[in-house]
Each structure stands twice: as C-alpha cells, then as structure tokens.
Design an enzyme around this catalytic site. Structure first.
Site, PDB file in Angstrom:
ATOM      1  N   ASP A  67       0.863  -1.173   0.000  1.00 56.24           N
ATOM      2  CA  ASP A  67       0.000   0.000   0.000  1.00 56.24           C
ATOM      3  C   ASP A  67       0.902   1.226   0.000  1.00 56.24           C
ATOM      4  O   ASP A  67       1.683   1.429   0.941  1.00 56.24           O
ATOM      5  CB  ASP A  67      -0.890  -0.023   1.246  1.00 56.24           C
ATOM      6  N   VAL A  68       0.817   2.064  -1.033  1.00 57.47           N
ATOM      7  CA  VAL A  68       1.737   3.195  -1.144  1.00 57.47           C
ATOM      8  C   VAL A  68       1.495   4.274  -0.107  1.00 57.47           C
ATOM      9  O   VAL A  68       2.330   5.167   0.066  1.00 57.47           O
ATOM     10  CB  VAL A  68       1.689   3.824  -2.554  1.00 57.47           C
ATOM     11  N   ASN A  94       3.600   5.424 -10.348  1.00 57.34           N
ATOM     12  CA  ASN A  94       2.373   5.460 -11.125  1.00 57.34           C
ATOM     13  C   ASN A  94       1.112   5.409 -10.271  1.00 57.34           C
ATOM     14  O   ASN A  94       0.027   5.722 -10.739  1.00 57.34           O
ATOM     15  CB  ASN A  94       2.387   4.267 -12.097  1.00 57.34           C
ATOM     16  N   TYR A 160      -8.129  16.307  -7.423  1.00 57.41           N
ATOM     17  CA  TYR A 160      -7.296  15.483  -8.299  1.00 57.41           C
ATOM     18  C   TYR A 160      -6.310  16.346  -9.070  1.00 57.41           C
ATOM     19  O   TYR A 160      -5.100  16.055  -9.119  1.00 57.41           O
ATOM     20  CB  TYR A 160      -8.200  14.709  -9.257  1.00 57.41           C
TER      21      TYR A 160
END
Length: 279
Positions: A67-68, A94, A160
C-alpha cells in the site's frame, strides 16, 4: 545487449492494471526486468505473465504487494529490487486515483488520502530512489505519472488536479536538481485513458493504488488506450525529457488555456449551463 550484460530493471507502482500494467509489459518487451507493486498479488501475477509473453523470453519479475500510503513502502520496494537484482534503473511512480467531487463536498480525510496516494507516495519513492542512486554512484530515470489536468482544472476535479499539479512541479524541480548527477526525472501527462478510472470515481475511494485517467464527456479523440501511454513512456526512458505528453492537441490546449485562462472559464460556463446542477 550481450548475453552477459545485466538487463535494466524497472520498478513500477500501481502496476496491477491500467497504465502501470501496460508500462510493465512494454518495458519488458523492450528488454527490462521488473519489480512491480500494487495491492492485488493475483493481478500482479497476471501482469508478470503478460510481460513474459510480450517479451518472448522469461522476464525476471519481483512481485511486491504493498500500500503506497504506508510510509515504509518506498524502502520496502527498493530493498526488494536491490535484493533481487542488485540495482534499479527506472522508477515509475504510477500509483494514484481520481475522485469526481466538488471541493466543498470533500471532507478533510478524503482530501488528505488523495494527496497521500497521488502526491506524497510518488515524491517519497522518487526521493528514496534518488538518494540510493547518488550513494551508489548510479544513474537512471525517475518518472511520476501526473496528468494533463496538472496544467488546468475542471469542475469537480479540483482535488485530483491539485495533486497532479503538485507532482508535476516537484518532478520538474527534481529534474533540474538531479540532471548534473546523471539522473533524469520526468512527469507524464496523459489525457483520458480507457481504464478502471470511473469505477474508482463512482466509488469515491481507490479500489487499488493504480493510476487511471478520465474526465466525463470528452470526445473520443481525447480517450487513449493505456498501451499508447506506455509506449510514450518507454520511448522516453533514458532521455532528458522533463514532461512526457501523449496527445499533441491536449498539450497545445493546455498551453493556450495557461496563456488565456478566460477561454477555459467560458468553456466551463457554457458546459455547466447545459448540464444538471451539481450537489
């Protein structure tokens, strides 16, 4: 590449689907071995099989589910690359996701989670990779997957767009800082990509940390397959390009909007008149 020469190694986050998976397959086809990560091990195994098929050779692939948003992810991922291959040459941050929501409808936790996933995780990974490259005297290429909306924003995509703009600015600064050391840094700016983005957008939170791109209502001219983005990234590896764009019309439009922001204001007003009120 001689038989005795080690293959270059690419480390990719968000690699279980979409642009990340397509980039893993394309880099394998062009001779890279892989270290791929996401939260779904089964999907990563499928990507590894696709990479071997595309390359026409056994592709050495290290699968690292993680999990980043967990701060230790960068060290864990790069440690895995160094254990398996002794090095890494390309690092592609990414992982990310989108959310279609007015800013006033976002709570603090949602906004912070988006920045943790989209922005902080990519910066942490590239910074850790840069420090290791410098300490080892290695060169390489660090890449962050930003978006065309890093250059402008649209209604309901403020959070975003902001996370992607932050990525792009940091990547450019790092490109200037690291170029004298032989380390290249690029940001990628795709347009709408036919991936799982809208499933994630509808749910409001990420099903996985995988980079997807899309904006509702765009003409099919501005919708690309992940493979096209992957080819653009693969062609740019090893080249000192601070930005990688996959659509010339969108790049031109972003430049025009930056110079003449009133044009975007007008386009949004006209579009909103035709649409239903937002919550």
């Amino acid at each position: 590449m001689s038989a005795s020469e080690p293959r270059p190694v690419a480390v990719i986050t968000g690699a279980s689907a979409g642009i990340g998976a397509a980039t893993a397959v394309e880099l394998a086809r062009r001779g890279h071995d892989l270290v791929i990560s996401a939260r779904r091990r089964d999907r990563l195994a499928e990507v590894a099989a696709r990479a071997t098929e595309a390359a026409g050779r056994p592709v050495r692939t290290e699968i690292v589910p993680l999990d980043v948003t967990v701060r230790s992810h960068s060290a864990e991922l790069l440690d895995a690359a160094e254990r398996a291959f002794g090095r890494f040459d390309v690092v592609y941050a990414n992982a990310g996701y989108g959310m279609e929501r007015p800013m006033h409808a976002l709570d603090d936790a949602e906004l912070r989670h988006m920045f943790e996933t989209n922005f902080f995780s990519s910066v942490e990974l590239c910074n850790e990779a840069a420090r290791r490259m410098i300490a080892a005297g290695r060169t390489g290429h660090l890449i962050m997957c930003s978006s065309c909306v890093a250059k402008f924003t649209l209604p309901d995509y403020g959070a975003y767009s902001a996370s992607k703009a932050a990525q792009a600015h940091v990547a450019r600064a790092m490109a200037y800082e690291l170029r004298p050391r032989g380390i290249m840094v690029s940001s990628v700016h795709p347009v709408t990509t036919s991936t799982e983005f809208f499933d994630v957008v509808r749910d409001g939170m990420p099903a996985d940390a995988e980079q997807q791109y899309a904006i509702h209502g765009l003409n099919r001219l501005f919708v690309q397959r992940p493979e096209k983005v992957a080819r653009a990234i693969a062609r740019s590896v090893g080249k000192p390009r601070t930005e990688i764009w996959t659509s010339l019309p969108t790049r031109v439009a972003a430049g025009v909007i930056t110079a003449f922001p009133g044009l975007l204001d007008l386009a949004v007003r006209l579009s909103r008149r035709r649409g239903a009120p937002r919550p």
